[in-house]
Design an enzyme around this catalytic site. Structure first.
Site, PDB file in Angstrom:
ATOM      1  N   ASP A 210     -59.476 -42.195 -36.877  1.00 12.41           N
ATOM      2  CA  ASP A 210     -60.147 -42.127 -38.182  1.00 12.41           C
ATOM      3  C   ASP A 210     -61.522 -42.778 -38.121  1.00 12.41           C
ATOM      4  OD1 ASP A 210     -60.329 -41.380 -40.822  1.00 12.41           O
ATOM      5  OD2 ASP A 210     -59.314 -43.162 -41.591  1.00 12.41           O
TER       6      ASP A 210
ATOM      7  N   GLY B  70     -66.433 -39.465 -39.892  1.00  7.78           N
ATOM      8  CA  GLY B  70     -67.396 -39.155 -40.959  1.00  7.78           C
ATOM      9  C   GLY B  70     -68.269 -40.365 -41.270  1.00  7.78           C
TER      10      GLY B  70
ATOM     11  N   HIS C 223     -67.466 -35.793 -35.785  1.00  4.11           N
ATOM     12  CA  HIS C 223     -66.290 -35.189 -35.129  1.00  4.11           C
ATOM     13  C   HIS C 223     -66.618 -34.834 -33.676  1.00  4.11           C
ATOM     14  CE1 HIS C 223     -64.327 -35.297 -38.910  1.00  4.11           C
ATOM     15  NE2 HIS C 223     -64.998 -34.315 -39.474  1.00  4.11           N
TER      16      HIS C 223
ATOM     17  N   ARG D  61     -60.296 -30.797 -47.571  1.00  7.95           N
ATOM     18  CA  ARG D  61     -61.709 -31.156 -47.362  1.00  7.95           C
ATOM     19  C   ARG D  61     -62.618 -29.968 -47.690  1.00  7.95           C
ATOM     20  NH1 ARG D  61     -62.238 -35.494 -42.528  1.00  7.95           N
ATOM     21  NH2 ARG D  61     -60.574 -36.839 -43.285  1.00  7.95           N
TER      22      ARG D  61
ATOM     23  N   LEU E 221     -49.175 -37.131 -17.644  1.00  2.00           N
ATOM     24  CA  LEU E 221     -49.317 -37.601 -19.031  1.00  2.00           C
ATOM     25  C   LEU E 221     -48.915 -36.475 -19.980  1.00  2.00           C
ATOM     26  CD1 LEU E 221     -50.506 -39.677 -21.168  1.00  2.00           C
ATOM     27  CD2 LEU E 221     -52.662 -38.422 -20.952  1.00  2.00           C
TER      28      LEU E 221
HETATM   29  C1  IPE Z   1     -55.860 -39.158 -41.164  1.00  5.29           C
HETATM   30  O1  IPE Z   1     -57.164 -39.441 -41.533  1.00  5.29           O
HETATM   31  C2  IPE Z   1     -55.806 -37.827 -40.479  1.00  5.29           C
HETATM   32  C3  IPE Z   1     -56.441 -37.768 -39.169  1.00  5.29           C
HETATM   33  C4  IPE Z   1     -56.947 -38.768 -38.500  1.00  5.29           C
HETATM   34  C5  IPE Z   1     -56.442 -36.475 -38.577  1.00  5.29           C
HETATM   35  P1  IPE Z   1     -57.670 -39.129 -42.999  1.00  5.29           P
HETATM   36  O2  IPE Z   1     -59.085 -39.592 -43.056  1.00  5.29           O
HETATM   37  O3  IPE Z   1     -57.438 -37.716 -43.356  1.00  5.29           O
HETATM   38  O4  IPE Z   1     -56.721 -40.063 -43.881  1.00  5.29           O
HETATM   39  P2  IPE Z   1     -56.828 -40.530 -45.383  1.00  5.29           P
HETATM   40  O5  IPE Z   1     -57.149 -39.321 -46.197  1.00  5.29           O
HETATM   41  O6  IPE Z   1     -57.948 -41.531 -45.437  1.00  5.29           O
HETATM   42  O7  IPE Z   1     -55.506 -41.142 -45.671  1.00  5.29           O
HETATM   43  C1  IPE Z   2     -61.017 -38.588 -38.767  1.00  6.46           C
HETATM   44  O1  IPE Z   2     -62.265 -38.952 -39.263  1.00  6.46           O
HETATM   45  C2  IPE Z   2     -61.000 -37.190 -38.240  1.00  6.46           C
HETATM   46  C3  IPE Z   2     -60.265 -36.217 -39.073  1.00  6.46           C
HETATM   47  C4  IPE Z   2     -59.555 -36.488 -40.130  1.00  6.46           C
HETATM   48  C5  IPE Z   2     -60.351 -34.848 -38.657  1.00  6.46           C
HETATM   49  P1  IPE Z   2     -62.631 -38.702 -40.773  1.00  6.46           P
HETATM   50  O2  IPE Z   2     -63.273 -37.348 -40.860  1.00  6.46           O
HETATM   51  O3  IPE Z   2     -61.491 -38.922 -41.657  1.00  6.46           O
HETATM   52  O4  IPE Z   2     -63.752 -39.810 -41.011  1.00  6.46           O
HETATM   53  P2  IPE Z   2     -63.892 -40.758 -42.262  1.00  6.46           P
HETATM   54  O5  IPE Z   2     -62.577 -41.435 -42.464  1.00  6.46           O
HETATM   55  O6  IPE Z   2     -64.270 -39.895 -43.411  1.00  6.46           O
HETATM   56  O7  IPE Z   2     -64.977 -41.688 -41.865  1.00  6.46           O
HETATM   57 MG    MG Z   3     -60.751 -40.554 -42.649  1.00  2.00          MG
END
Ligand code: IPE
Ligand code: IPE
Ligand code: MG
Length: 242
Positions: free
Chosen positions: A15, A18, A32, A66, A126
């Site tokens: 996570d 973004g 990403h 999203r 792995l």
């Molecule tokens: C969890 O991250 C999903 C992935 C890492 C793929 P999110 O960014 O979607 O989680 P929430 O919405 O903050 O719980």
């Molecule tokens: C995790 O990063 C990747 C996916 C969920 C695909 P995010 O896209 O959730 O990034 P943040 O949490 O908004 O920073």
């Molecule tokens: Mg996130």
């Protein structure tokens, strides 16, 4: 720390892509792309440390909510990375599996996943499990459906069901239970990732955003894991630390 106890199975909620990009004044989707580099680093790390399984959350069943352009970019990236990396994974003896409800992906992506899984199916160094359109609740319901089908077919009766039999119907039935769950990006929640499989996992949360997660921090997570006493319900004195 010398010779930390290694987990057999590590799961990662990747996570913070973004926010990482936003901090640098870039589009979320660029985050990403940089996140993919951290995936490569983690795979390399697990190979080197002889960790048996690495399960990574790439796209949750909730991520469809999203903005459509971000969803599209993620799908394209998935497609692109799969095409580009599979040969290398195969050469490195990595077995790739995609867990999740892939029926919602376009047919070209589904075909590419099947091809990659087939190519790497006998690899042993792995197990790399990529969770895509994955939800822990989906997994539980999916396992229940298989069990109901078996009961209907007369292959088992409902009162014979055990935890082990349930586990056997899940996507990671052939692998060890998750020992260590890492979440980057600072939030302390599971976000519908593995539910059944993390029943006794050690949890490691870090503020580090996924594109910045490298080998040193992975090693810090392992060392933290290694320092924990896993009691599984017993008291400390009952647990043999060696
Ligand atoms: C969890 O991250 C999903 C992935 C890492 C793929 P999110 O960014 O979607 O989680 P929430 O919405 O903050 O719980
Ligand atoms: C995790 O990063 C990747 C996916 C969920 C695909 P995010 O896209 O959730 O990034 P943040 O949490 O908004 O920073
Ligand atoms: Mg996130």
């Amino acid at each position: 720390m010398s010779n930390p106890t290694m987990p057999k199975h590590v799961a990662i909620i990747m996570d913070g892509n973004g926010r990482w990009a936003k901090k640098k004044g870039m589009l979320r989707t660029i985050g990403h792309k940089y996140g993919v580099e951290s995936v490569r680093t983690s795979v390399r790390f697990c190979r080197a440390q002889k960790i048996q399984s690495l399960t990574m959350f790439a796209f949750s069943s909730e991520n469809w909510l999203r903005p459509p352009t971000e969803v599209r970019t993620l799908m394209e990236l998935f497609h692109f990375v799969l095409g580009k990396e599979v040969k290398k994974l195969h050469k490195n003896d990595v077995r790739l599996r995609v867990i999740g409800d892939t029926s919602r992906f376009d047919s070209r992506l589904v075909a590419k996943i099947a091809e990659a899984e087939e190519l790497t199916r006998n690899n042993q160094s792995l197990n790399l499990n990529i969770a895509a359109n994955y939800g822990g609740k989906w997994e539980v319901v999916n396992a229940c459906q298989s069990i109901i089908e078996k009961c209907k077919a007369g292959e088992m009766s409902p009162n014979e069901l055990t935890e082990e039999m349930f586990f056997q119907q899940t996507t990671l039935a052939d692998q060890d239970e998750v020992d260590l769950l890492i979440r980057t990006g600072g939030d302390m929640r599971v976000s519908n990732f593995l539910l059944w499989h993390i029943a006794y996992a050690e949890l490691y949360f870090t503020e580090t955003l996924w594109p910045d997660f490298g080998e040193n921090e992975f090693m810090s997570a392992i060392e933290e894991f290694s320092s924990r006493q896993r009691r599984y319900g017993r008291i400390a004195e009952q647990v043999d630390d060696n």
